[in-house]
Design a protein around this motif. Structure first.
Motif, mmCIF file in Angstrom:
data_model
loop_
_atom_site.group_PDB
_atom_site.id
_atom_site.type_symbol
_atom_site.label_atom_id
_atom_site.label_comp_id
_atom_site.label_asym_id
_atom_site.label_seq_id
_atom_site.Cartn_x
_atom_site.Cartn_y
_atom_site.Cartn_z
ATOM 1 N N CYS A 225 0.647 -1.350 -0.042
ATOM 2 C CA CYS A 225 -0.104 0.030 0.065
ATOM 3 C C CYS A 225 0.918 1.393 0.139
ATOM 4 O O CYS A 225 1.795 1.507 0.628
ATOM 5 N N CYS B 65 -0.191 2.920 3.678
ATOM 6 C CA CYS B 65 0.524 2.333 5.080
ATOM 7 C C CYS B 65 1.131 1.030 4.918
ATOM 8 O O CYS B 65 1.756 0.680 5.849
ATOM 9 N N GLY C 270 0.778 -1.817 3.881
ATOM 10 C CA GLY C 270 -0.183 -3.040 3.996
ATOM 11 C C GLY C 270 -0.115 -3.743 2.721
ATOM 12 O O GLY C 270 0.254 -3.335 1.698
ATOM 13 N N CYS D 125 -6.135 -2.312 -0.044
ATOM 14 C CA CYS D 125 -5.060 -2.547 0.943
ATOM 15 C C CYS D 125 -6.154 -3.328 2.042
ATOM 16 O O CYS D 125 -7.085 -2.809 2.435
ATOM 17 N N CYS E 30 -5.523 -0.659 5.627
ATOM 18 C CA CYS E 30 -6.318 0.676 5.632
ATOM 19 C C CYS E 30 -7.447 0.761 4.669
ATOM 20 O O CYS E 30 -8.037 1.847 4.767
HETATM 21 ZN ZN ZN Z 1 -3.016 0.761 3.236
#
Ligand code: ZN
Ligand code: TYD
Length: 405
Positions: free
Chosen positions: A4, A7, A9, A45, A48
């Protein structure tokens, strides 16, 4: 797996729209050979929930001196952005030394009202030709990308801003961390960052899959914007629906604790939860329905061709690149499209190379059908082209499903 951009992720694929060009890169016939293509696919993601492109196109390839998009291209857009400007003038910009920065000011459709009011402003616009149009309207513009460094330069030269605005720009910026660092430098203590962008729910719910193209790196929801703001030290404090591009949200972000989040924020977050906007089943359903639209549209276009009737396109929005490239609609099925933007005329639509001609060619061709690529302007266009329907012409639309009217 992609990670991501917000973040870090894991991002899981939702939909692959195949090899695609940069959607606003209209071509001269001589440029067809070296056309740049990439895999247009989106994913979400798992942490998030931010929906984003899996691969992106370097920003220098997207916004350049030949960038053709003009925000002032429709009456409804002009009216909307004038209202935006008036609201800022009446609310955030009433102080003696008020200052507003617009990221991606394009041809100055919003800032011209601010400039006319004599309020300090600065547009930041990397596409030099459109920036020049804004300058011609008496607007102050710097020709560059907005990031942490640009923001520091602006702050040093002009002091703090009460408003940083962006419309159909913020989802185009892949370096959100640097963008938010820039906001932190540039915004005054009570300053707000306001941005209006296509809404994930509209894309999924209304099946506006043609909003997916290289420029749209992110597909925002209240939930993902809230998470992004929090991650970068800000807070989502307001949301509002905006009736442009088929359905957008205007987000307002402030420094934490400075403004109380409105009821609208809570309501939209609750609604997203209720409809399962970030659920894998929603993603899967979207992918399947989009594939159905492709199949229905191709069936219809083949039927038209095989029965000896004629169809041409109407409008050459960036969205037309997505739908034609995803479905494989070339000049064999739709011989040309027309568009009122002079800078797009007599060039080729990226990827599928449909010629883009002035609207007069649409009138001359008098086709049986018009495939409405600029479907978000349906009302304005159908009113303007009333004669087409009166003499038996039919409009084809494909969002949210294929239909003739
Ligand atoms: Zn994310
Ligand atoms: P736009 O809505 O800005 O969409 P995108 O973000 O996908 O590029 O594009 C609309 C296009 O349609 C633009 O090129 C101008 C064109 N257009 C016409 O040709 N005739 C019209 O009457 C209107 C309203 C738009």
């Amino acid at each position: 797996m992609t990670s991501c951009r917000i973040c870090g992720g894991p991002v899981q694929e939702i939909l692959d729209l195949g090899r695609q060009p940069s959607a606003n890169k209209f071509l001269l016939p001589s440029e067809v050979e070296q056309e740049f293509l990439f895999r247009l696919a989106i994913g979400a993601c798992a942490d998030c929930t931010m929906v984003q492109l899996l691969e992106d196109v370097p920003q220098e390839l997207r916004y350049h001196s030949a960038y053709r998009y003009l925000a002032s291209g429709s009456a409804s857009h002009r009216k909307h952005f004038e209202q935006d400007a008036r609201r800022f003038l009446e609310t955030e910009l009433t102080g003696p030394d008020a200052f507003i920065v617009e990221i991606g000011c394009n041809d100055g459709v919003m800032l011209e009202t601010i400039a006319q009011a004599g309020v300090r402003h600065l547009g930041v616009e990397p596409a030099s030709a459109v920036a020049e149009i804004a300058r011609g309207k008496g607007i102050d513009v710097v020709t560059t990308f907005f990031d942490a460094d640009t923001a520091a330069d602006i702050r040093a030269a002009h002091g703090p801003a009460q408003v940083v605005f962006g419309a159909n720009t913020i989802c185009h910026i892949s370096h959100q961390e640097s963008l938010f660092r820039g906001l932190d430098t540039l915004l005054g203590p009570d300053g707000v960052f306001v941005f209006e962008e296509p809404y994930l729910e509209t894309i999924f719910g209304a099946l506006a899959f043609d909003q997916i193209y290289d420029e749209h790196v992110f597909y925002f929801s209240a939930r993902s914007v809230q998470a992004m703001a929090a991650r970068f030290g800000f807070e989502l404090v307001d949301v509002e629906e905006v009736p442009l591009h088929g359905g957008e949200i205007r987000y307002t972000i402030a420094r934490p604790g400075r403004r109380r989040p409105t009821e609208a924020v809570h309501q939209l977050l609750a609604r997203e939860q209720e409809i399962g906007l970030a659920e894998p089943e929603t993603y899967a359903r979207f992918g399947m329905t989009v594939a159905q639209v492709r199949s229905d549209l191709l069936t219809l276009l083949h039927e038209i061709r095989d029965s000896g009737r004629t169809v041409v396109g109407y409008g050459a929005p960036a969205k037309a690149a997505t739908v034609t490239n995803y479905c494989g609609i070339g000049p064999d099925l739709v011989p040309f499209t027309c568009d009122s933007t002079p800078a797009k005329q007599n060039l080729l639509l990226p990827g599928t190379h449909l010629p883009v001609l002035p609207p007069e060619e649409f009138h001359k061709a008098a086709p049986d059908f018009a495939l409405l690529f600029a479907w978000n302007h349906a009302e304005e266009i159908m009113a303007k082209e009333r004669a087409f329907r009166e003499r038996g012409g039919k409009w084809i639309r494909y969002v949210p499903q294929v239909r003739i009217s």
